[in-house]
Design an enzyme around this catalytic site. Structure first.
Site, PDB file in Angstrom:
ATOM      1  N   THR A  99       0.508  49.318 -14.503  1.00 12.14           N
ATOM      2  CA  THR A  99      -0.393  48.985 -13.584  1.00 12.14           C
ATOM      3  C   THR A  99      -0.508  47.245 -13.657  1.00 12.14           C
ATOM      4  OG1 THR A  99      -1.795  51.023 -14.280  1.00 12.14           O
ATOM      5  CG2 THR A  99      -2.929  49.262 -13.046  1.00 12.14           C
ATOM      6  N   LYS A 175      -3.779  53.734  -7.722  1.00 10.08           N
ATOM      7  CA  LYS A 175      -3.984  53.729  -9.145  1.00 10.08           C
ATOM      8  C   LYS A 175      -5.184  52.749  -9.500  1.00 10.08           C
ATOM      9  CE  LYS A 175      -3.513  54.263 -13.678  1.00 10.08           C
ATOM     10  NZ  LYS A 175      -2.087  53.525 -14.415  1.00 10.08           N
ATOM     11  N   LYS A 248      -7.891  44.381 -18.434  1.00 10.47           N
ATOM     12  CA  LYS A 248      -6.831  44.068 -17.229  1.00 10.47           C
ATOM     13  C   LYS A 248      -7.030  44.695 -15.846  1.00 10.47           C
ATOM     14  CE  LYS A 248      -2.965  46.209 -17.704  1.00 10.47           C
ATOM     15  NZ  LYS A 248      -2.792  47.038 -16.531  1.00 10.47           N
TER      16      LYS A 248
END
Length: 303
Positions: A99, A175, A248
């Site tokens: 990701t 995602k 993140k």
């Protein structure tokens, strides 16, 4: 031309890369690289070839599956010294399972195209156990020819494979939405359990009572018991998903939302909670430990 049985290189043998590589090596020839030699040795014991560098792993590969933590590691694995891009065969397909956000996926695909390689943007969700069982949710963005070539690996890893669009970056976009929901749900679970403790309720009873009802969610049912463990046993639960991963990922969510001029106040609040957890030294711990930011260990009235 890709062989009927494609050769696969796996770059990154962390929480997701290791079980994915183990799953792939049961059916396909696999080369592996990770900076940790002990992880490479584990896969070598399962029949994979232990490569000396990303370039070495990718040298004869038809498919290169990248399972690293962030953009910096992605760039190092592909374009750094001894990076895979230097030895990619023309027509090889890079499967990006990390990701990293839509922009990073698109920019990576553009750089790989200069080496005559294709990119399948295929971020994964489901956790290490499901990775090893081939039970992942994988969302895909990429051209049809690249996806067709990547199918032998993706079909081994995914129980649900959703093709979002024809461009690298499309999978990352979906995602990010997944991570928005997951990150907010974990933060909400932490708030609920912290409030339960503040009210003198048993968190275990609260989790068991609510997990199957209208207030429940997958994350509440999964992380809730780990949050309870944090208090009941006075120790950190096993690390299944590091807290700094959500630092993140929520940063990616709020960044792309800002670019799209879409307000995401709940995601922004959750991001701040994970940042507080990281600042408190919890970055390498399981993400369920974020509950201790709101309700530290010890008797609820002692804080």
């Amino acid at each position: 031309m890709h062989s009927a049985t494609p050769r696969v290189a796996v770059l990154g043998l962390g929480a997701m890369g290791l079980p994915m590589a183990r799953r792939l090596v049961t059916r396909l020839p696999v080369s592996v690289y990770d900076v940790a030699g002990d992880r490479r040795a584990l896969l070598a014991g399962d029949g994979a070839r232990d490569a000396a560098s990303p370039a070495d792993a990718a040298r004869d590969a038809d498919l290169v599956l990248v399972a690293v933590r962030d953009r910096d590691q992605l760039d190092a694995a592909l374009f750094g010294p001894d990076g895979a891009a230097a030895t990619l065969r023309p027509g090889a397909v890079v499967i990006l399972t990390s990701t990293v956000g839509p922009d990073a996926a698109r920019e990576t695909a553009e750089r790989l195209a200069e080496a005559s390689a294709l990119t399948v943007d295929a971020p994964v969700s489901g956790g290490p156990v499901r990775a090893g069982e081939g039970d992942l949710l994988i969302v895909v963005g990429g051209p049809e020819a690249a996806l067709d070539a990547a199918r032998p690996a993706l079909d081994l890893l995914a129980s649900t494979l959703t093709v979002v669009g024809p461009r690298p970056g499309d999978g990352q976009a979906l995602k990010a939405i997944n991570q928005l929901l997951a990150g907010v749900h974990i933060a909400a679970a932490a708030e609920a359990i912290a409030l339960a403790r503040g009210l003198g309720l048993d968190p275990a009873t609260v989790v068991e009572s609510l997990r199957h009802g209208a207030a429940g969610s997958f994350m509440f049912a999964d992380r809730g018991p780990r949050m309870v463990e944090t208090y009941a046993e006075g120790r950190d639960p096993e690390v299944r998903s590091r807290l700094d991963i959500f630092v993140k990922d929520m940063g990616i969510v709020t960044g792309i939302a800002k670019s799209a001029h879409v307000p995401v106040p709940l995601a922004a609040a959750a991001e701040q909670l994970y940042l507080l957890g990281e600042r408190a030294g919890l970055g390498a711990r399981d993400d369920s430990s974020v509950v201790t930011v709101l309700s530290p260990r010890g008797a609820p009235g002692d804080e």
